[in-house]
Design an enzyme around this catalytic site. Structure first.
Site, PDB file in Angstrom:
ATOM      1  N   TYR A 204       7.306  -1.757  -3.944  1.00  0.00           N
ATOM      2  CA  TYR A 204       7.885  -0.995  -2.824  1.00  0.00           C
ATOM      3  C   TYR A 204       9.232  -0.391  -3.243  1.00  0.00           C
ATOM      4  CZ  TYR A 204       9.680   0.024   1.866  1.00  0.00           C
ATOM      5  OH  TYR A 204      10.205   0.655   2.975  1.00  0.00           O
TER       6      TYR A 204
HETATM    7  N1  LIG Z   1      10.948  -0.082   9.344  1.00  0.00           N
HETATM    8  C1  LIG Z   1      11.843  -0.348   8.395  1.00  0.00           C
HETATM    9  O1  LIG Z   1      12.564  -1.346   8.491  1.00  0.00           O
HETATM   10  C2  LIG Z   1      11.993   0.589   7.217  1.00  0.00           C
HETATM   11  C3  LIG Z   1      13.116   0.428   6.408  1.00  0.00           C
HETATM   12  C4  LIG Z   1      13.297   1.285   5.318  1.00  0.00           C
HETATM   13  C5  LIG Z   1      12.377   2.270   5.065  1.00  0.00           C
HETATM   14  N2  LIG Z   1      11.265   2.400   5.856  1.00  0.00           N
HETATM   15  C6  LIG Z   1      10.308   3.455   5.529  1.00  0.00           C
HETATM   16  O2  LIG Z   1      10.136   4.300   6.654  1.00  0.00           O
HETATM   17  C7  LIG Z   1       8.858   4.930   6.560  1.00  0.00           C
HETATM   18  C8  LIG Z   1       8.171   4.869   7.920  1.00  0.00           C
HETATM   19  O3  LIG Z   1       7.892   3.519   8.230  1.00  0.00           O
HETATM   20  P1  LIG Z   1       8.074   2.919   9.696  1.00  0.00           P
HETATM   21  O4  LIG Z   1       9.126   1.895   9.624  1.00  0.00           O
HETATM   22  O5  LIG Z   1       8.184   3.995  10.676  1.00  0.00           O
HETATM   23  O6  LIG Z   1       6.700   2.107   9.823  1.00  0.00           O
HETATM   24  P2  LIG Z   1       5.350   2.396  10.653  1.00  0.00           P
HETATM   25  O7  LIG Z   1       5.664   2.499  12.108  1.00  0.00           O
HETATM   26  O8  LIG Z   1       4.404   1.365  10.182  1.00  0.00           O
HETATM   27  O9  LIG Z   1       4.906   3.837  10.164  1.00  0.00           O
HETATM   28  C9  LIG Z   1       4.266   4.052   8.925  1.00  0.00           C
HETATM   29  C10 LIG Z   1       3.522   5.371   8.985  1.00  0.00           C
HETATM   30  O10 LIG Z   1       2.912   5.620   7.701  1.00  0.00           O
HETATM   31  C11 LIG Z   1       1.550   5.967   7.903  1.00  0.00           C
HETATM   32  N3  LIG Z   1       0.736   5.569   6.752  1.00  0.00           N
HETATM   33  C12 LIG Z   1       0.739   4.386   6.103  1.00  0.00           C
HETATM   34  N4  LIG Z   1      -0.225   4.381   5.143  1.00  0.00           N
HETATM   35  C13 LIG Z   1      -0.828   5.601   5.191  1.00  0.00           C
HETATM   36  C14 LIG Z   1      -1.899   6.200   4.471  1.00  0.00           C
HETATM   37  N5  LIG Z   1      -2.575   5.553   3.510  1.00  0.00           N
HETATM   38  N6  LIG Z   1      -2.269   7.465   4.797  1.00  0.00           N
HETATM   39  C15 LIG Z   1      -1.618   8.123   5.782  1.00  0.00           C
HETATM   40  N7  LIG Z   1      -0.598   7.619   6.493  1.00  0.00           N
HETATM   41  C16 LIG Z   1      -0.212   6.358   6.208  1.00  0.00           C
HETATM   42  C17 LIG Z   1       1.130   5.233   9.183  1.00  0.00           C
HETATM   43  O11 LIG Z   1       0.075   5.923   9.827  1.00  0.00           O
HETATM   44  P3  LIG Z   1      -1.453   5.427   9.969  1.00  0.00           P
HETATM   45  O12 LIG Z   1      -1.452   3.929   9.958  1.00  0.00           O
HETATM   46  O13 LIG Z   1      -1.895   6.030  11.262  1.00  0.00           O
HETATM   47  O14 LIG Z   1      -2.136   6.023   8.785  1.00  0.00           O
HETATM   48  C18 LIG Z   1       2.396   5.355  10.030  1.00  0.00           C
HETATM   49  O15 LIG Z   1       2.406   6.565  10.738  1.00  0.00           O
HETATM   50  C19 LIG Z   1       8.096   4.226   5.434  1.00  0.00           C
HETATM   51  O16 LIG Z   1       8.117   5.041   4.276  1.00  0.00           O
HETATM   52  C20 LIG Z   1       8.908   2.973   5.199  1.00  0.00           C
HETATM   53  O17 LIG Z   1       8.796   2.537   3.871  1.00  0.00           O
HETATM   54  C21 LIG Z   1      11.060   1.580   6.939  1.00  0.00           C
END
Ligand SMILES: NC(=O)c1ccc[n+]([C@@H]2O[C@H](COP(=O)([O-])OP(=O)(O)OC[C@H]3O[C@@H](n4cnc5c(N)ncnc54)[C@H](OP(=O)(O)O)[C@@H]3O)[C@@H](O)[C@H]2O)c1
Length: 272
Positions: free
Chosen positions: A155
């Protein structure tokens, strides 16, 4: 970004969390949207709501970003619309455990979603942005980019690729005097569905009070506000910036740094 001229913003992972918040905010600013994820129903209901509210055009693309044919489909859509102003490479997911224990298919899929897709979509939108001499590309990183982070090895490595990629790409844009902004957005813990998966044990973030847990809207607000500022790396949240600073300068782990920052903040607020 030009609010009146309704160019498109393309957001991957718009079915929940930070991606959905980007979609809502950019729609409210008058952008047309291309929203992408696997969960088509969630995208369709978001599209219906935002179309109704803001009278914008929204293209829904159901795509699994580990699949070659789905990535090609998005590249074709980008070429067809030929009017993308903002690309948000946001889709992502986490795994649990040390690298040696994680199923290699999950690690490879993570490399596909975070690295391969983001690189290909960037390549697909750049000719349009270069032609318009304007645009912004936001790549989702993490607070720990560029630093060791055991337990989230692939990651953090994939996010560190995006950080390095973004910095070099911004230099290339600058060398060509192009008005194109590249950002690597590095949130700390954010209240989304990210941890609410079988893989990550359906965790909730509420109890982890030594961290500055942000809402997706707050992360998006800081990201978009930073597009007019210098600097490629954007760490939203003042507590997160202090945590990262300790990680970079003193080599502390994320946990250790968060504890130190919390203790200092408590002392400041309650000197007795
Ligand atoms: N939440 C945190 O604490 C945090 C911290 C730092 C960075 N981030 C980053 O922020 C970004 C968004 O994450 P989030 O926190 O908003 O989590 P989330 O609510 O789980 O959203 C993740 C999104 O990615 C999509 N996704 C995952 N695998 C996919 C695939 N194979 N094909 C197409 N779409 C896919 C999911 O859509 P579907 O499941 O509908 O496909 C969902 O819309 C990520 O890159 C994550 O690494 C998050």
């Amino acid at each position: 970004m030009n609010k009146k001229k309704k160019n498109f913003a393309l957001i991957t992972g718009a079915s929940s969390g930070i991606g959905e918040a980007f979609a809502r905010k950019l729609a409210s600013q008058g952008y047309n949207l291309i929203i992408i994820a696997r969960r088509k129903k969630r995208l369709q209901s978001l599209a219906a709501e935002l179309q109704e509210k803001h009278s914008i055009r929204i293209e829904v693309l159901a795509a699994d970003l580990t699949m070659e044919q789905d990535i090609s489909k998005i590249e074709k859509k980008i070429a067809e619309l030929n009017d993308i102003s903002i690309l948000v490479n946001n889709a992502g997911f986490g795994t649990r455990g040390y690298f040696a224990e994680v199923d290699i298919t999950k690690s490879v899929n993570m490399i596909k979603v975070h690295i391969i897709t983001s690189t290909r979509l960037t390549k697909a939108v750049l000719p349009q942005m270069i032609k318009q001499n304007s645009g912004a590309i936001i790549n989702l990183g993490t607070l720990a980019v560029g630093l060791p982070n055991p337990g989230v090895t692939v990651y953090t490595a994939t996010k560190s690729y995006l950080s390095n990629f973004s910095k070099s790409l911004q230099s290339e844009m600058n060398k060509k005097d192009l008005n194109i902004k590249i950002q690597v957005l590095c949130p700390g813990l954010t209240q989304t569905d990210f941890f609410n998966t079988e893989e990550l044990g359906y965790q909730t973030l509420d109890s982890e009070d030594e961290y500055d847990i942000q809402l997706p809207d707050e992360v998006v607000e800081e990201s978009l506000a930073s597009l007019t500022k210098e600097g490629v790396i954007v760490v939203p949240g003042s507590k997160n910036r202090k945590i990262r600073s300790l990680m970079v300068k003193e080599g502390k782990s994320w946990d250790e740094a968060a504890k130190v920052v919390s203790a200092r903040d408590t002392k400041k607020n309650d000197p007795e």
